[in-house]
Design an enzyme around this catalytic site. Structure first.
Site, PDB file in Angstrom:
ATOM      1  N   HIS A  82     -18.701 -27.187  43.198  1.00  0.00           N
ATOM      2  CA  HIS A  82     -19.074 -27.251  41.776  1.00  0.00           C
ATOM      3  C   HIS A  82     -20.350 -26.421  41.589  1.00  0.00           C
ATOM      4  O   HIS A  82     -21.466 -26.932  41.676  1.00  0.00           O
ATOM      5  CB  HIS A  82     -19.295 -28.711  41.348  1.00  0.00           C
ATOM      6  CG  HIS A  82     -19.457 -28.907  39.872  1.00  0.00           C
ATOM      7  ND1 HIS A  82     -18.450 -29.392  39.065  1.00  0.00           N
ATOM      8  CD2 HIS A  82     -20.506 -28.657  39.052  1.00  0.00           C
ATOM      9  CE1 HIS A  82     -18.884 -29.451  37.819  1.00  0.00           C
ATOM     10  NE2 HIS A  82     -20.138 -29.012  37.781  1.00  0.00           N
ATOM     11  N   GLU A 133     -29.278 -25.097  27.154  1.00  0.00           N
ATOM     12  CA  GLU A 133     -29.441 -26.070  26.064  1.00  0.00           C
ATOM     13  C   GLU A 133     -30.788 -25.968  25.352  1.00  0.00           C
ATOM     14  O   GLU A 133     -31.052 -26.713  24.409  1.00  0.00           O
ATOM     15  CB  GLU A 133     -29.241 -27.500  26.583  1.00  0.00           C
ATOM     16  CG  GLU A 133     -27.802 -27.840  26.953  1.00  0.00           C
ATOM     17  CD  GLU A 133     -27.476 -27.579  28.415  1.00  0.00           C
ATOM     18  OE1 GLU A 133     -28.099 -26.675  29.017  1.00  0.00           O
ATOM     19  OE2 GLU A 133     -26.585 -28.273  28.956  1.00  0.00           O
ATOM     20  N   THR A 177     -21.506 -26.005  30.086  1.00  0.00           N
ATOM     21  CA  THR A 177     -21.724 -26.332  28.668  1.00  0.00           C
ATOM     22  C   THR A 177     -21.312 -25.196  27.747  1.00  0.00           C
ATOM     23  O   THR A 177     -20.787 -25.422  26.664  1.00  0.00           O
ATOM     24  CB  THR A 177     -23.229 -26.600  28.403  1.00  0.00           C
ATOM     25  OG1 THR A 177     -23.814 -27.169  29.557  1.00  0.00           O
ATOM     26  CG2 THR A 177     -23.423 -27.512  27.230  1.00  0.00           C
ATOM     27  N   HIS A 188     -16.933 -33.594  34.140  1.00  0.00           N
ATOM     28  CA  HIS A 188     -18.365 -33.849  34.008  1.00  0.00           C
ATOM     29  C   HIS A 188     -18.515 -35.195  33.303  1.00  0.00           C
ATOM     30  O   HIS A 188     -18.028 -35.367  32.190  1.00  0.00           O
ATOM     31  CB  HIS A 188     -18.995 -32.716  33.188  1.00  0.00           C
ATOM     32  CG  HIS A 188     -20.318 -33.036  32.578  1.00  0.00           C
ATOM     33  ND1 HIS A 188     -21.492 -32.500  33.038  1.00  0.00           N
ATOM     34  CD2 HIS A 188     -20.646 -33.839  31.528  1.00  0.00           C
ATOM     35  CE1 HIS A 188     -22.499 -32.956  32.290  1.00  0.00           C
ATOM     36  NE2 HIS A 188     -22.017 -33.766  31.382  1.00  0.00           N
ATOM     37  N   ASP A 204     -23.980 -28.419  42.014  1.00  0.00           N
ATOM     38  CA  ASP A 204     -24.184 -28.061  40.601  1.00  0.00           C
ATOM     39  C   ASP A 204     -25.140 -26.863  40.527  1.00  0.00           C
ATOM     40  O   ASP A 204     -25.914 -26.732  39.573  1.00  0.00           O
ATOM     41  CB  ASP A 204     -24.742 -29.259  39.805  1.00  0.00           C
ATOM     42  CG  ASP A 204     -24.348 -29.223  38.337  1.00  0.00           C
ATOM     43  OD1 ASP A 204     -23.508 -28.384  37.946  1.00  0.00           O
ATOM     44  OD2 ASP A 204     -24.895 -30.026  37.563  1.00  0.00           O
ATOM     45  N   SER A 259     -28.118 -25.548  34.348  1.00  0.00           N
ATOM     46  CA  SER A 259     -29.375 -25.934  33.722  1.00  0.00           C
ATOM     47  C   SER A 259     -29.523 -27.426  33.964  1.00  0.00           C
ATOM     48  O   SER A 259     -28.544 -28.163  33.944  1.00  0.00           O
ATOM     49  CB  SER A 259     -29.338 -25.641  32.226  1.00  0.00           C
ATOM     50  OG  SER A 259     -28.263 -26.325  31.621  1.00  0.00           O
TER      51      SER A 259
END
Ligand code: ZN
Length: 389
Positions: free
Chosen positions: A61, A70, A99, A195, A285, A289
Site C-alpha cells: 500500500h 488535503e 484521496t 481505507h 502507506d 499525506s
C-alpha cells in the site's frame, strides 16, 4: 549468477544455514555447502556468514506518485524514489492513488509502476482511488483487472471517513463483486483494498455485506486498522471471523499520543488475542499525506508517509515485543504474497524470484538487498539509484 554462501535462511520459516545460487532473476538452487566445479563461470560470490537471509519485503500500500494534498495544492506529496525502497529492503510495491482521484490518475500511476519495474523492483497497482464510482481505465473494474497485467485489485476505496464518497452498502458490494470476478477470470487476487477512516461506523459496512451476500470476508482487505484504539479492537473481532487486517506503519508521534496503536505493539496484542498471524499484514502507506486534523476538522499539520517505517516496525516487533523473527517477517513477506496472489514472491524457494534481504544477525540492520537477481545495496552501500536520483 550470484552464489550466496553460509547465510542463515528464513523463508520466512527457518531453513537453517544454506548456500543460495541465483541465476538471472531467479533462485536456482538452495543447498548446504554448495561447491561449483567449473570456476571459470562468471559467478559473484557473496559471503553471508553473519547474516539472516530473508525474502525481499513486500509493501502493498504505497502512493507511488504521491497522494493526498488535503492542505491545498502545495501539500501534494511527491513521488516515491527507488532508493527509498532499496534502503528499506522493499523489492515489491503495490501502488494506490488515494484521496486525490482528480489530479492523480490511473495512467500516471501505471506509468510509475512500470518505471519502478524498469529501475529494478517489482510493482503492481490497484485500480481506483478513495472515490466511488470507481474511475477505471476501461469501463469496468473487472476489465481493468482482467486486461491489464499490473492491476491486481481495486482500491483504496475510502469508507468510514469524512473524505470518503460515502458509498452505500450496495455500491460497495457491487465493487467487490466486479473485483472478485476480475480476479477469478485472470488468476489474480481481485481484492478490495479499503481505507478505513476515523468514523465510528468502522468495519460495519463490510460485515453487513458479508452477512447479506455470498461474498467471502477474504474479498476485502481493510487497511489503517491500527489508526485508533476502537478500530483496532473492532479489527481484532473482524480478524477472529476470518478477515484480513492490514496495519499502517507510517505515523507521527502526535498520532500515537492520540490513540493510534504502534504496529509492533499492536501485532503482539492481536496475536495474544488469538488472531492467526497469517491474516495480518503491515504496509507503509508510503508517500501518503499524513494530515493532522484537530477535533473541529481543521488541518493543523501535514507529514509524509515513509516506506522505511515498514521494516522498522517489524524489527521493533522482534526486538521489543519478543515475536520470533520467522513469525514477524510474515507480515511483510509470505502473507501479502499469498493474500495478493503474487507469484514466486514472499518466500525463499527454488524457482522463486531472487528478491533477498541480508540482515545483520546482531542488530537486524539491513546490509544487502538483491532484487530480481541484481545486487541493489551491498554492505549498507546503495549501488543502484532511480533514474533521476
Ligand atoms: Zn488510506
Amino acid at each position: 549468477m550470484i552464489l550466496i554462501k553460509n547465510g542463515d535462511v528464513y523463508s520466512p520459516t527457518s531453513k537453517g544455514e544454506q548456500d543460495i545460487l541465483v541465476s538471472n532473476d531467479k533462485i536456482a538452487f538452495i543447498q548446504q555447502g554448495m561447491v561449483l566445479a567449473n570456476t571459470s563461470l562468471p559467478i559473484q560470490i557473496l559471503d553471508a556468514s553473519n547474516c539472516y537471509i530473508v525474502p525481499g519485503f513486500i509493501d502493498s500500500h504505497v502512493h507511488l506518485i504521491g497522494g493526498g494534498g488535503e492542505g491545498g495544492f502545495k501539500t501534494r506529496t511527491p513521488e516515491l524514489l527507488l532508493s527509498d525502497c532499496i534502503k528499506s529492503g522493499i523489492t515489491t510495491v503495490i501502488g494506490v492513488l488515494g484521496t486525490d482521484g482528480t489530479t492523480r490518475t490511473m495512467p500516471s500511476l501505471l506509468a510509475k509502476c512500470r518505471a519502478l519495474e524498469e529501475e529494478g523492483i517489482t510493482s503492481f497497482v490497484y485500480t481506483g482511488s478513495y472515490q466511488t464510482p470507481v474511475k477505471t481505465l476501461f469501463s469496468k473494474i473487472e476489465e481493468d483487472i482482467i486486461l491489464i497485467d499490473k492491476i491486481i485489485g481495486v482500491g483504496e476505496i475510502a469508507i468510514s471517513d469524512h473524505r470518503s464518497s460515502q458509498p452505500t452498502k450496495h455500491e460497495l458490494a457491487r465493487i467487490a463483486a466486479e473485483a472478485r470476478n476480475g480476479g477469478l477470470l485472470s488468476g489474480k487476487s481481485g481484492v478490495v483494498n479499503l481505507h478505513i477512516g476515523d468514523s465510528k461506523s468502522m468495519l460495519s459496512m463490510i460485515e453487513e455485506i458479508i452477512d447479506e451476500t455470498e461474498l467471502p470476508i477474504t474479498q476485502f482487505y481493510p487497511t489503517h486498522i491500527n489508526r485508533n484504539s476502537y478500530l483496532f479492537e473492532a479489527g481484532i473481532q473482524y480478524a477472529q471471523k476470518g478477515g484480513f487486517v492490514d496495519f499502517t506503519t507510517s505515523t507521527i508521534p502526535h498520532f500515537i499520543e492520540n490513540g493510534e496503536v504502534k504496529c509492533s505493539v499492536g501485532l503482539k496484542r492481536m496475536l495474544d488475542s488469538g488472531v492467526n498471524i497469517e491474516q495480518i499484514t503491515f504496509t507503509s502507506d508510503g508517500q501518503a499525506s499524513l494530515p493532522d486534523f484537530d477535533e473541529n476538522g481543521v488541518l493543523r499539520g501535514m507529514k509524509i508517509g515513509k516506506v522505511n517505517s515498514l521494516y522498522h516496525e517489524v524489527k521493533d516487533a522482534i526486538l521489543n515485543e519478543g515475536i520470533p523473527i520467522e513469525e514477524a517477517l510474515k507480515v511483510i513477506t509470505s502473507n501479502p504474497a499469498r493474500i495478493l496472489k503474487l507469484q514466486n514472491k514472499g518466500q525463499i524457494n527454488e524457482g522463486y524470484d531472487a528478491d533477498l534481504v541480508f540482515l545483520n544477525k546482531k542488530t537486524l540492520e539491513i546490509e544487502t538487498v538483491i532484487s530480481k537477481g541484481r545486487v541493489m545495496l551491498q554492505n549498507g552501500e546503495l549501488l543502484v539509484k532511480g533514474t533521476f536520483e
